[in-house]
Design a protein around this motif. Structure first.
Motif, PDB file in Angstrom:
ATOM      1  N   GLU A  75       0.832  -1.208   0.000  1.00  0.00           N
ATOM      2  CA  GLU A  75       0.000   0.000   0.000  1.00  0.00           C
ATOM      3  C   GLU A  75       0.865   1.256   0.000  1.00  0.00           C
ATOM      4  N   LEU A  76       1.947   1.233   0.761  1.00  0.00           N
ATOM      5  CA  LEU A  76       2.857   2.371   0.826  1.00  0.00           C
ATOM      6  C   LEU A  76       3.498   2.630  -0.538  1.00  0.00           C
ATOM      7  N   THR A  77       3.981   1.579  -1.177  1.00  0.00           N
ATOM      8  CA  THR A  77       4.633   1.762  -2.474  1.00  0.00           C
ATOM      9  C   THR A  77       3.635   2.152  -3.557  1.00  0.00           C
ATOM     10  N   GLU A  78       2.403   1.694  -3.437  1.00  0.00           N
ATOM     11  CA  GLU A  78       1.363   2.121  -4.370  1.00  0.00           C
ATOM     12  C   GLU A  78       1.146   3.633  -4.276  1.00  0.00           C
ATOM     13  N   GLY A  79       1.275   4.157  -3.085  1.00  0.00           N
ATOM     14  CA  GLY A  79       1.192   5.604  -2.895  1.00  0.00           C
ATOM     15  C   GLY A  79       2.331   6.329  -3.592  1.00  0.00           C
ATOM     16  N   TYR A  80       3.536   5.742  -3.566  1.00  0.00           N
ATOM     17  CA  TYR A  80       4.669   6.346  -4.270  1.00  0.00           C
ATOM     18  C   TYR A  80       4.401   6.379  -5.772  1.00  0.00           C
ATOM     19  N   VAL A  81       3.803   5.326  -6.298  1.00  0.00           N
ATOM     20  CA  VAL A  81       3.478   5.279  -7.727  1.00  0.00           C
ATOM     21  C   VAL A  81       2.621   6.488  -8.084  1.00  0.00           C
ATOM     22  N   ASP A  82       1.569   6.714  -7.330  1.00  0.00           N
ATOM     23  CA  ASP A  82       0.645   7.806  -7.619  1.00  0.00           C
ATOM     24  C   ASP A  82       1.321   9.167  -7.469  1.00  0.00           C
ATOM     25  N   THR A  83       2.070   9.348  -6.410  1.00  0.00           N
ATOM     26  CA  THR A  83       2.732  10.625  -6.150  1.00  0.00           C
ATOM     27  C   THR A  83       3.750  10.960  -7.243  1.00  0.00           C
ATOM     28  N   ILE A  84       4.539   9.979  -7.628  1.00  0.00           N
ATOM     29  CA  ILE A  84       5.549  10.194  -8.672  1.00  0.00           C
ATOM     30  C   ILE A  84       4.873  10.489 -10.009  1.00  0.00           C
ATOM     31  N   ALA A  85       3.851   9.715 -10.359  1.00  0.00           N
ATOM     32  CA  ALA A  85       3.153   9.920 -11.633  1.00  0.00           C
ATOM     33  C   ALA A  85       2.501  11.299 -11.679  1.00  0.00           C
ATOM     34  N   GLU A  86       1.917  11.725 -10.580  1.00  0.00           N
ATOM     35  CA  GLU A  86       1.267  13.033 -10.563  1.00  0.00           C
ATOM     36  C   GLU A  86       2.272  14.170 -10.674  1.00  0.00           C
ATOM     37  N   GLU A 145      20.569  19.677  -8.049  1.00  0.00           N
ATOM     38  CA  GLU A 145      21.478  20.316  -9.001  1.00  0.00           C
ATOM     39  C   GLU A 145      20.716  20.971 -10.147  1.00  0.00           C
ATOM     40  N   ALA A 146      19.588  20.380 -10.544  1.00  0.00           N
ATOM     41  CA  ALA A 146      18.782  20.934 -11.634  1.00  0.00           C
ATOM     42  C   ALA A 146      17.987  22.159 -11.190  1.00  0.00           C
ATOM     43  N   GLY A 147      17.819  22.330  -9.886  1.00  0.00           N
ATOM     44  CA  GLY A 147      17.043  23.456  -9.376  1.00  0.00           C
ATOM     45  C   GLY A 147      15.553  23.173  -9.310  1.00  0.00           C
ATOM     46  N   ASP A 148      15.192  21.924  -9.004  1.00  0.00           N
ATOM     47  CA  ASP A 148      13.776  21.555  -8.872  1.00  0.00           C
ATOM     48  C   ASP A 148      13.525  21.089  -7.435  1.00  0.00           C
ATOM     49  N   PRO A 149      13.270  22.040  -6.522  1.00  0.00           N
ATOM     50  CA  PRO A 149      13.106  21.678  -5.112  1.00  0.00           C
ATOM     51  C   PRO A 149      11.883  20.802  -4.838  1.00  0.00           C
ATOM     52  N   LEU A 150      10.848  20.897  -5.662  1.00  0.00           N
ATOM     53  CA  LEU A 150       9.652  20.090  -5.404  1.00  0.00           C
ATOM     54  C   LEU A 150       9.896  18.619  -5.734  1.00  0.00           C
ATOM     55  N   THR A 151      10.594  18.334  -6.828  1.00  0.00           N
ATOM     56  CA  THR A 151      10.953  16.945  -7.133  1.00  0.00           C
ATOM     57  C   THR A 151      11.944  16.429  -6.095  1.00  0.00           C
ATOM     58  N   GLU A 152      12.866  17.282  -5.682  1.00  0.00           N
ATOM     59  CA  GLU A 152      13.823  16.918  -4.630  1.00  0.00           C
ATOM     60  C   GLU A 152      13.077  16.535  -3.349  1.00  0.00           C
ATOM     61  N   ASP A 153      12.091  17.340  -2.983  1.00  0.00           N
ATOM     62  CA  ASP A 153      11.306  17.084  -1.776  1.00  0.00           C
ATOM     63  C   ASP A 153      10.504  15.788  -1.900  1.00  0.00           C
ATOM     64  N   LEU A 154       9.892  15.574  -3.068  1.00  0.00           N
ATOM     65  CA  LEU A 154       9.122  14.352  -3.297  1.00  0.00           C
ATOM     66  C   LEU A 154      10.025  13.125  -3.122  1.00  0.00           C
ATOM     67  N   LEU A 155      11.198  13.154  -3.747  1.00  0.00           N
ATOM     68  CA  LEU A 155      12.114  12.011  -3.643  1.00  0.00           C
ATOM     69  C   LEU A 155      12.650  11.841  -2.225  1.00  0.00           C
ATOM     70  N   THR A 156      12.822  12.952  -1.515  1.00  0.00           N
ATOM     71  CA  THR A 156      13.259  12.867  -0.114  1.00  0.00           C
ATOM     72  C   THR A 156      12.214  12.132   0.721  1.00  0.00           C
ATOM     73  N   ALA A 157      10.940  12.449   0.504  1.00  0.00           N
ATOM     74  CA  ALA A 157       9.864  11.764   1.235  1.00  0.00           C
ATOM     75  C   ALA A 157       9.828  10.275   0.877  1.00  0.00           C
ATOM     76  N   VAL A 158       9.990   9.956  -0.394  1.00  0.00           N
ATOM     77  CA  VAL A 158      10.032   8.551  -0.811  1.00  0.00           C
ATOM     78  C   VAL A 158      11.216   7.855  -0.143  1.00  0.00           C
ATOM     79  N   GLY A 159      12.373   8.508  -0.143  1.00  0.00           N
ATOM     80  CA  GLY A 159      13.570   7.925   0.476  1.00  0.00           C
ATOM     81  C   GLY A 159      13.382   7.647   1.957  1.00  0.00           C
ATOM     82  N   ARG A 160      12.740   8.579   2.659  1.00  0.00           N
ATOM     83  CA  ARG A 160      12.456   8.360   4.094  1.00  0.00           C
ATOM     84  C   ARG A 160      11.577   7.128   4.285  1.00  0.00           C
ATOM     85  N   GLY A 161      10.563   6.998   3.438  1.00  0.00           N
ATOM     86  CA  GLY A 161       9.678   5.838   3.529  1.00  0.00           C
ATOM     87  C   GLY A 161      10.398   4.536   3.209  1.00  0.00           C
ATOM     88  N   LEU A 162      11.271   4.563   2.213  1.00  0.00           N
ATOM     89  CA  LEU A 162      12.032   3.359   1.862  1.00  0.00           C
ATOM     90  C   LEU A 162      12.947   2.951   3.007  1.00  0.00           C
TER      91      LEU A 162
END
Length: 175
Positions: A75-86, A145-162
């Motif tokens: 269920e947790l990883t299914e949430g990552y699928v949706d968040t990343i796709a959105e 490095e690309a200057g996209d703090p929102l994608t950085e934040d999204l991946l940080t949240a995924v990393g914490r969950g992993l």
């Protein structure tokens, strides 16, 4: 690069086709982030079903606890699928979220279909989660490095969950 998902021109240049958007991030950055997120979307789909494979097939003395853990992780990883796709579509990308796209783009090794023992599933899934976690850390750096703090934040949240998921699984076989 996924087969049949990009125009011939984009296929040859490696450039991602983007939908028009008022998103303030530059087109070059959005294109790079869409490509980055496609890999993480594919990996999220893959790990979601690796986890479900373990859930369906686990056996052993601690069956019910591990069976429930795998369901919660699914269920947790299914949430990552949706968040990343959105996020991917919000910046003008076209999410490639099918199983076929996951097969082509996931960073994970195929999950063995013959595992039964809970400890074998736990160890193998931990390997997959750890591999994705390492890739997420690199993705965080790339987004920064690309200057996209929102994608950085999204991946940080995924990393914490992993990391938390790895801890939950490793706790079953660490001493």
């Amino acid at each position: 690069m996924a087969k049949g998902n990009k125009s011939d021109k984009a296929e040859k240049t490696g450039k991602t086709n983007l939908h028009p958007t008022k998103n303030p991030i530059s087109e070059n950055i959005r294109g790079a982030m869409v490509e980055l997120l496609q890999v993480h979307l594919a990996t999220a789909v893959d790990i979601t079903y690796q986890t479900k494979q373990a859930h369906w097939n686990v056996k052993g003395m601690n069956f019910i606890a591990v069976h429930k853990l795998f369901d919660e992780l699914h269920e947790l990883t299914e949430g990552y699928v949706d968040t990343i796709a959105e996020r991917l579509t919000a910046i003008g990308g076209q999410a490639h979220g099918t199983v076929q796209a996951a097969v082509e783009n996931s960073i994970l090794e195929p999950y063995p279909l013959d595992l039964v023992k809970s400890e074998d599933h736990l160890k193998r899934l931990t390997d997959s989660y750890a591999a994705w976690s390492a890739a997420v850390e690199k993705g965080i750096e790339e987004a920064s490095e690309a200057g996209d703090p929102l994608t950085e934040d999204l991946l940080t949240a995924v990393g914490r969950g992993l990391d938390k998921s790895i801890y939950f699984m490793e706790s079953h076989f660490q001493s």
